[in-house]
Design a protein around this motif. Structure first.
Motif, PDB file in Angstrom:
ATOM      1  N   ALA A   1      53.886  31.391  44.926  1.00 39.03           N
ATOM      2  CA  ALA A   1      53.467  32.724  44.469  1.00 39.03           C
ATOM      3  C   ALA A   1      51.949  32.855  44.442  1.00 39.03           C
ATOM      4  O   ALA A   1      51.384  33.885  44.842  1.00 39.03           O
ATOM      5  N   ALA A   2      51.246  31.810  43.985  1.00 38.19           N
ATOM      6  CA  ALA A   2      49.783  31.859  43.919  1.00 38.19           C
ATOM      7  C   ALA A   2      49.174  31.970  45.308  1.00 38.19           C
ATOM      8  O   ALA A   2      48.221  32.733  45.531  1.00 38.19           O
ATOM      9  N   ALA A   3      49.716  31.195  46.271  1.00 35.02           N
ATOM     10  CA  ALA A   3      49.186  31.242  47.639  1.00 35.02           C
ATOM     11  C   ALA A   3      49.367  32.631  48.242  1.00 35.02           C
ATOM     12  O   ALA A   3      48.443  33.195  48.859  1.00 35.02           O
ATOM     13  N   ILE A   4      50.571  33.198  48.072  1.00 31.52           N
ATOM     14  CA  ILE A   4      50.834  34.530  48.643  1.00 31.52           C
ATOM     15  C   ILE A   4      49.992  35.592  47.940  1.00 31.52           C
ATOM     16  O   ILE A   4      49.410  36.474  48.590  1.00 31.52           O
TER      17      ILE A   4
ATOM     18  N   LEU B   1      47.100  35.247  46.452  1.00 30.20           N
ATOM     19  CA  LEU B   1      45.699  35.119  46.864  1.00 30.20           C
ATOM     20  C   LEU B   1      45.475  35.730  48.245  1.00 30.20           C
ATOM     21  O   LEU B   1      44.481  36.433  48.481  1.00 30.20           O
ATOM     22  N   GLY B   2      46.418  35.469  49.166  1.00 29.01           N
ATOM     23  CA  GLY B   2      46.280  36.043  50.505  1.00 29.01           C
ATOM     24  C   GLY B   2      46.317  37.565  50.478  1.00 29.01           C
ATOM     25  O   GLY B   2      45.521  38.234  51.154  1.00 29.01           O
TER      26      GLY B   2
ATOM     27  N   ARG C   1      41.020  43.281  49.497  1.00 30.49           N
ATOM     28  CA  ARG C   1      39.566  43.455  49.359  1.00 30.49           C
ATOM     29  C   ARG C   1      38.911  43.718  50.708  1.00 30.49           C
ATOM     30  O   ARG C   1      37.999  44.546  50.815  1.00 30.49           O
ATOM     31  N   ARG C   2      39.378  43.015  51.742  1.00 28.29           N
ATOM     32  CA  ARG C   2      38.810  43.239  53.069  1.00 28.29           C
ATOM     33  C   ARG C   2      39.098  44.661  53.551  1.00 28.29           C
ATOM     34  O   ARG C   2      38.232  45.332  54.114  1.00 28.29           O
ATOM     35  N   GLU C   3      40.335  45.122  53.337  1.00 27.33           N
ATOM     36  CA  GLU C   3      40.682  46.485  53.749  1.00 27.33           C
ATOM     37  C   GLU C   3      39.897  47.514  52.948  1.00 27.33           C
ATOM     38  O   GLU C   3      39.510  48.560  53.482  1.00 27.33           O
ATOM     39  N   ALA C   4      39.658  47.213  51.653  1.00 20.59           N
ATOM     40  CA  ALA C   4      38.858  48.139  50.841  1.00 20.59           C
ATOM     41  C   ALA C   4      37.434  48.227  51.363  1.00 20.59           C
ATOM     42  O   ALA C   4      36.849  49.320  51.433  1.00 20.59           O
ATOM     43  N   ARG C   5      36.860  47.065  51.748  1.00 17.32           N
ATOM     44  CA  ARG C   5      35.506  47.085  52.320  1.00 17.32           C
ATOM     45  C   ARG C   5      35.474  47.867  53.630  1.00 17.32           C
ATOM     46  O   ARG C   5      34.542  48.626  53.899  1.00 17.32           O
TER      47      ARG C   5
ATOM     48  N   SER D   1      47.585  32.167  54.537  1.00 13.96           N
ATOM     49  CA  SER D   1      47.112  32.760  55.797  1.00 13.96           C
ATOM     50  C   SER D   1      48.039  33.873  56.272  1.00 13.96           C
ATOM     51  O   SER D   1      47.585  34.901  56.768  1.00 13.96           O
ATOM     52  N   ALA D   2      49.368  33.660  56.113  1.00 12.15           N
ATOM     53  CA  ALA D   2      50.317  34.698  56.532  1.00 12.15           C
ATOM     54  C   ALA D   2      50.157  35.948  55.685  1.00 12.15           C
ATOM     55  O   ALA D   2      50.160  37.076  56.198  1.00 12.15           O
ATOM     56  N   ALA D   3      50.005  35.782  54.370  1.00 14.20           N
ATOM     57  CA  ALA D   3      49.826  36.950  53.499  1.00 14.20           C
ATOM     58  C   ALA D   3      48.498  37.642  53.788  1.00 14.20           C
ATOM     59  O   ALA D   3      48.408  38.880  53.786  1.00 14.20           O
ATOM     60  N   GLU D   4      47.463  36.868  54.059  1.00  9.92           N
ATOM     61  CA  GLU D   4      46.152  37.453  54.371  1.00  9.92           C
ATOM     62  C   GLU D   4      46.210  38.259  55.661  1.00  9.92           C
ATOM     63  O   GLU D   4      45.511  39.261  55.807  1.00  9.92           O
ATOM     64  N   ALA D   5      47.046  37.821  56.619  1.00 16.76           N
ATOM     65  CA  ALA D   5      47.170  38.508  57.911  1.00 16.76           C
ATOM     66  C   ALA D   5      48.212  39.625  57.858  1.00 16.76           C
ATOM     67  O   ALA D   5      48.668  40.093  58.905  1.00 16.76           O
ATOM     68  N   ASP D   6      48.604  40.055  56.646  1.00 13.81           N
ATOM     69  CA  ASP D   6      49.571  41.133  56.451  1.00 13.81           C
ATOM     70  C   ASP D   6      50.960  40.746  56.966  1.00 13.81           C
ATOM     71  O   ASP D   6      51.681  41.573  57.519  1.00 13.81           O
ATOM     72  N   ARG D   7      51.309  39.493  56.802  1.00 16.18           N
ATOM     73  CA  ARG D   7      52.664  39.023  57.106  1.00 16.18           C
ATOM     74  C   ARG D   7      53.313  38.584  55.791  1.00 16.18           C
ATOM     75  O   ARG D   7      53.872  37.504  55.679  1.00 16.18           O
ATOM     76  N   THR D   8      53.217  39.451  54.813  1.00 13.65           N
ATOM     77  CA  THR D   8      53.649  39.100  53.453  1.00 13.65           C
ATOM     78  C   THR D   8      55.148  38.830  53.382  1.00 13.65           C
ATOM     79  O   THR D   8      55.589  37.898  52.700  1.00 13.65           O
ATOM     80  N   ARG D   9      55.947  39.648  54.056  1.00 11.68           N
ATOM     81  CA  ARG D   9      57.395  39.443  54.012  1.00 11.68           C
ATOM     82  C   ARG D   9      57.785  38.081  54.584  1.00 11.68           C
ATOM     83  O   ARG D   9      58.643  37.381  54.014  1.00 11.68           O
TER      84      ARG D   9
END
Length: 397
Positions: free
Chosen positions: A151-154, A156-157, A163-167, A103-111
């Motif tokens: 790593a997989a969770a981050i 995937l997020g 993909r959402r930003e590309a759309r 969820s954090a990576a999906e919300a652009d909180r990757t760091r």
């Protein structure tokens, strides 16, 4: 990075209700943690209501993941530490945090997600070393499993966010293209209106000049030469009838949505003999030299050539006091050359090389310029006035 704004219509068309997604994610996380706790793979015998409470808590945090991703991540990590502090059955230190990291990576909180994942893996490795787990087992299995989950969770997020930003970007591009198409359609309509206005100016101006000449003839002939007066009135009637037909065609064009601007068949080089005949009926001797096949010209060029000759003869009738005019149309090597000359007094104070003066001449220059040609108008060295236009026979797409 600022949050990407996705139009509401696009969200409705492309995405599932986010509340349903969050609810399913919360339920899935709770079930997975509860199942692992119940399995009690180390046979601690401590599985019970408290472990299920923690499982429900890890799932419940997912309901706030969109609005407070960092807070959810922090509370999840603290919950994991408390879970192990009270010595509940092992559930893996990375497993309960998978959804929060995603969820954090999906919300652009990757760091923040990467830093949290590193803390979890480090704490897990330290705890296992303290428990006396062999280093070979730790680095070949336990540590790699935790790193892989994090790593997989981050990843995937990040992928879902990309993909959402590309759309969203594609939707913005589509809206920009649609807006540009609307602006282009407006420009085309405006150009058509200007063209229609110019055509009406040419047509009405020419007709009024013919009417003025014949009305003067009729006024002078009444009471002296009734036949001449009748002929002049008939010429006025014929000129006005033709102009009214063209005006009705123009009004019909304007009233018909989506119709294309189509010039009447008489508007072209084929109509020049009739145009010359009208000028002769008004008392001017016109010599017409045609060395061009209208079929070898684009329709827009053919119509423009007619309008240029029409406006030029109108100016001769109105202003020059000329007795003779010569119209030459020559098509050579794909280029149409128009030359209209008269033997009148010309335009006072205008040099033969000048490119125009009044609105009529300016309109002709604009018409030629839009088609990629050249235009000159001015007094002739030997007297009189000359209009010359060079137009491409075929327009380049």
């Amino acid at each position: 990075m600022p949050a990407t704004v996705v139009p509401e219509a696009s969200r409705r068309a492309n995405d599932v209700d986010p509340r349903l997604v969050d609810g399913l994610l919360a339920a899935g996380m709770s079930i997975v943690v509860a199942v692992v706790a119940t399995a009690d793979i180390e046979d601690t015998g401590r599985a019970g209501p408290l472990s299920y409470f923690f499982a429900a808590g890890f799932g419940a945090l997912m309901l706030a993941r969109r609005h407070r991703p960092r807070l959810v991540l922090v509370l999840t990590v603290l919950g994991i530490f408390v879970y192990y502090a009270v010595q509940l059955p092992p559930i893996g230190i990375a497993l309960p945090a998978v959804a929060a990291l995603y969820s954090a990576a999906e919300a652009d909180r990757t760091r923040a997600a990467i830093a949290t994942g590193a803390v979890l893996v480090s704490v897990a490795a330290y705890a296992r070393v303290e428990e006396g787990v062999p280093a070979a087992y730790l680095f070949s299995y336990d540590l790699l499993t935790d790193i892989a989950l994090v790593a997989a969770a981050i990843a995937l997020g990040v992928s879902v966010r990309s993909r959402r930003e590309a759309r969203a970007h594609q939707e913005q591009v589509r809206l920009l293209i649609a807006a540009e198409e609307r602006r282009e359609a407006d420009r085309r309509r405006q150009a058509e209106r200007v063209g229609i206005a110019r055509d009406l100016h040419d047509t009405i101006g020419h007709t009024l000049s013919v009417i003025a000449v014949h009305s003067n003839v009729a006024a002078e002939a009444i009471g002296h030469d009734e036949a001449a007066a009748a002929r002049a009135v008939e010429q006025i009637r014929a000129a006005t009838s033709a102009t009214l037909r063209e005006l009705r065609a123009t009004v019909k064009l304007l009233r018909t949505p989506g119709s294309q601007s189509v010039e009447p068949s008489s508007i072209g080089l084929a109509g020049l003999p009739r145009l010359a005949a009208r000028a002769e009926e008004a008392g001017m001797n016109v010599t017409l030299e045609m060395h061009a096949d209208p079929r070898k010209l684009d329709a827009a060029v053919d119509a423009a050539a007619y309008r240029i000759v029409q406006e030029s003869l109108t100016n001769v009738l109105r202003h020059s006091a000329a007795g003779r005019a010569t119209v030459v149309a020559r098509l050579r090597n794909g280029t149409l050359d128009l030359r209209i000359t008269d033997d009148g007094h010309g335009a006072p104070g205008r040099d033969p090389s000048t490119k125009g003066g009044g609105r009529g001449i300016q309109g002709m220059a604009e018409r030629v310029g839009l088609l990629g040609g050249t235009f000159t108008a001015g007094n002739r060295a030997g007297g009189g006035f000359e209009v010359r236009a060079t137009l491409p026979g075929r327009l380049v797409p």
